[in-house]
Design an enzyme around this catalytic site. Sequence first.
Site, PDB file in Angstrom:
ATOM      1  N   ASP A 125      38.264  41.432  41.229  1.00 43.64           N
ATOM      2  CA  ASP A 125      38.197  41.575  39.836  1.00 43.64           C
ATOM      3  C   ASP A 125      39.326  40.683  39.264  1.00 43.64           C
ATOM      4  O   ASP A 125      39.085  40.030  38.136  1.00 43.64           O
ATOM      5  CB  ASP A 125      38.455  43.107  39.262  1.00 43.64           C
ATOM      6  CG  ASP A 125      37.207  43.800  39.863  1.00 43.64           C
ATOM      7  OD1 ASP A 125      35.957  43.121  40.027  1.00 43.64           O
ATOM      8  OD2 ASP A 125      37.224  45.145  39.720  1.00 43.64           O
ATOM      9  N   GLU A 147      32.179  39.729  45.055  1.00 41.90           N
ATOM     10  CA  GLU A 147      31.733  38.964  44.116  1.00 41.90           C
ATOM     11  C   GLU A 147      32.516  37.373  44.151  1.00 41.90           C
ATOM     12  O   GLU A 147      31.817  36.349  44.060  1.00 41.90           O
ATOM     13  CB  GLU A 147      31.919  39.469  42.519  1.00 41.90           C
ATOM     14  CG  GLU A 147      31.319  38.566  41.387  1.00 41.90           C
ATOM     15  CD  GLU A 147      31.335  39.205  40.141  1.00 41.90           C
ATOM     16  OE1 GLU A 147      30.972  40.461  40.106  1.00 41.90           O
ATOM     17  OE2 GLU A 147      31.255  38.306  39.036  1.00 41.90           O
TER      18      GLU A 147
HETATM   19  O1  TRH Z   1      38.207  41.653  46.946  1.00 42.55           O
HETATM   20  P1  TRH Z   1      36.860  41.768  46.648  1.00 42.55           P
HETATM   21  O2  TRH Z   1      36.322  42.880  47.824  1.00 42.55           O
HETATM   22  O3  TRH Z   1      36.545  42.296  45.428  1.00 42.55           O
HETATM   23  C1  TRH Z   1      35.551  43.002  44.990  1.00 42.55           C
HETATM   24  C2  TRH Z   1      34.362  42.529  44.132  1.00 42.55           C
HETATM   25  O4  TRH Z   1      35.144  41.939  43.137  1.00 42.55           O
HETATM   26  C3  TRH Z   1      33.788  43.687  43.451  1.00 42.55           C
HETATM   27  O5  TRH Z   1      32.591  43.151  42.539  1.00 42.55           O
HETATM   28  C4  TRH Z   1      34.391  44.740  42.847  1.00 42.55           C
HETATM   29  O6  TRH Z   1      33.993  45.609  42.260  1.00 42.55           O
HETATM   30  C5  TRH Z   1      35.365  45.265  44.038  1.00 42.55           C
HETATM   31  O7  TRH Z   1      36.278  44.219  44.668  1.00 42.55           O
HETATM   32  C6  TRH Z   1      36.531  46.365  43.720  1.00 42.55           C
HETATM   33  O8  TRH Z   1      36.001  40.619  47.050  1.00 42.55           O
HETATM   34  P2  TRH Z   1      35.949  39.192  46.301  1.00 42.55           P
HETATM   35  O9  TRH Z   1      35.349  39.411  45.079  1.00 42.55           O
HETATM   36  O10 TRH Z   1      35.687  38.267  47.195  1.00 42.55           O
HETATM   37  O11 TRH Z   1      37.531  39.022  46.047  1.00 42.55           O
HETATM   38  C7  TRH Z   1      38.554  38.591  46.861  1.00 42.55           C
HETATM   39  C8  TRH Z   1      39.197  37.579  46.104  1.00 42.55           C
HETATM   40  O12 TRH Z   1      40.563  37.300  46.814  1.00 42.55           O
HETATM   41  C9  TRH Z   1      38.847  36.208  45.770  1.00 42.55           C
HETATM   42  O13 TRH Z   1      39.218  35.785  44.321  1.00 42.55           O
HETATM   43  C10 TRH Z   1      39.173  35.319  46.953  1.00 42.55           C
HETATM   44  C11 TRH Z   1      40.579  35.814  47.056  1.00 42.55           C
HETATM   45  N1  TRH Z   1      41.059  35.596  48.073  1.00 42.55           N
HETATM   46  C12 TRH Z   1      42.372  34.768  48.268  1.00 42.55           C
HETATM   47  O14 TRH Z   1      42.705  34.316  47.356  1.00 42.55           O
HETATM   48  N2  TRH Z   1      42.861  34.487  49.677  1.00 42.55           N
HETATM   49  C13 TRH Z   1      42.431  34.974  50.857  1.00 42.55           C
HETATM   50  O15 TRH Z   1      42.579  34.652  51.822  1.00 42.55           O
HETATM   51  C14 TRH Z   1      41.113  35.735  50.623  1.00 42.55           C
HETATM   52  C15 TRH Z   1      40.560  36.369  51.828  1.00 42.55           C
HETATM   53  C16 TRH Z   1      40.574  36.172  49.482  1.00 42.55           C
END
Ligand code: TRH
Length: 393
Positions: A25, A285
């Site tokens: 988010d 997402e």
């Molecule tokens: O963290 P998430 O599981 O987020 C989720 C979804 O947004 C979902 O819709 C929401 O309701 C839930 O959380 C509570 O996975 P997502 O969306 O892929 O977000 C991960 C973020 O972390 C993304 O902006 C990429 C970032 N990221 C990094 O910056 N560095 C990293 O090493 C990794 C693995 C991810």
Amino acid sequence: MSLPDSSSRAPTLAIFCKVVDNYGDIGICWRLARQLWREHGVRVHLWVDDLRSFRRICPEVDPNAAAQEVDGVRVIHWRDQEGSFLPDEVADIVIEFFAVDIPPGYVAAMAQRSPRPVWFNLEGLTAEEWVEGCHRLPSMHPRLKLTKHFFFPGFTAKTGGLIHEAGLDEARAAFQSDPATMAGFLARFGVTAPEMDALKVSLFCYPHAPVAELLRAWSEGTRPVTCLVPEGVAGEAVQAFIGTAATAGSSATRGALTLRVLPFVPQPDYDRLLWACDLNFVRGEDSFVRAQWAGRPFVWHIYPQDENLHHKKLRAFLGRYAGGDALEQFSLGWNGAQPIASMPAAWQEIHAALPQLAVRAEEWREEVLANGDLATNLLDFARALRLASENPV
Ligand code: TRH
């Protein structure tokens, strides 16, 4: 964007974001905030409840600051629902992300402001058809003279599109067409020259994914695989494979598989990781969308919901994406929507399909980008709403 009033000041926008339990988010809101400022000159106030989580994706964030400027965005620690606000403190556009409750004092000030702000509820991403009917729908405030509009990201022209920054494709193309840069980037995580010929896979998923089975299939397979997994992801399976505490920097090779644990990297480096790998396992997402911009095959682990609602969403996406049977079967199994009879067989199928999936990934990017990007679509809609309110029919 300049909202169509006569003032010459930069338009202002407030985003209210709650981190909940992951990074997606704030990941999405942060991207949007930066893009609105960099590409559209919008002054953004980003209200965030959890600065420590924010700092993981953006190390410049000071977790103790009540307010700070990061990359041109005013970041405000959203501590509680208290406080009163002056109408002047309210932005031209107010976004509540995922239907969070904006502090009542701020909403009251919104109602007193002239002109009233454009108010959006920015919703979660789904490929289901019903969003086309709900995108841009108004919802009246029960007491105050305020209207909120739903804004849905999505994959079709009847939705708000996806976040996509200017210059992203050029940066990706430059990176992917320069083997030395790619090798240099991967070397930071201990990937050595011989591993550059292995199938490079990034792995980001929720704890319930069948990771142990997949690691076994990879290690017992014939194709060398280098799997890069951020610290803390699939912890149990990764630790069991490595044999000791799996912290950033640890690695192990068994059979055809080398598994490397990465630190959680800042967002721009996570993009590069996706660009550098031949196959990306992503989740939620934001990483899901970034994998689509990477133009590489990907497998999505969707955020689980009650009553397996997420399986419906997964099927809706797979139907739209049309990546073929191997991707569909593997994705349904990976998400527990159907059993995987044999992981080695399932892996073999999707592995054989990777060349076609790479072609499909590039086509899909083009198809989705034809709908414009979310920040531009959102500002266009805000401008249209403002015009309509100034010139009621
Ligand atoms: O963290 P998430 O599981 O987020 C989720 C979804 O947004 C979902 O819709 C929401 O309701 C839930 O959380 C509570 O996975 P997502 O969306 O892929 O977000 C991960 C973020 O972390 C993304 O902006 C990429 C970032 N990221 C990094 O910056 N560095 C990293 O090493 C990794 C693995 C991810």
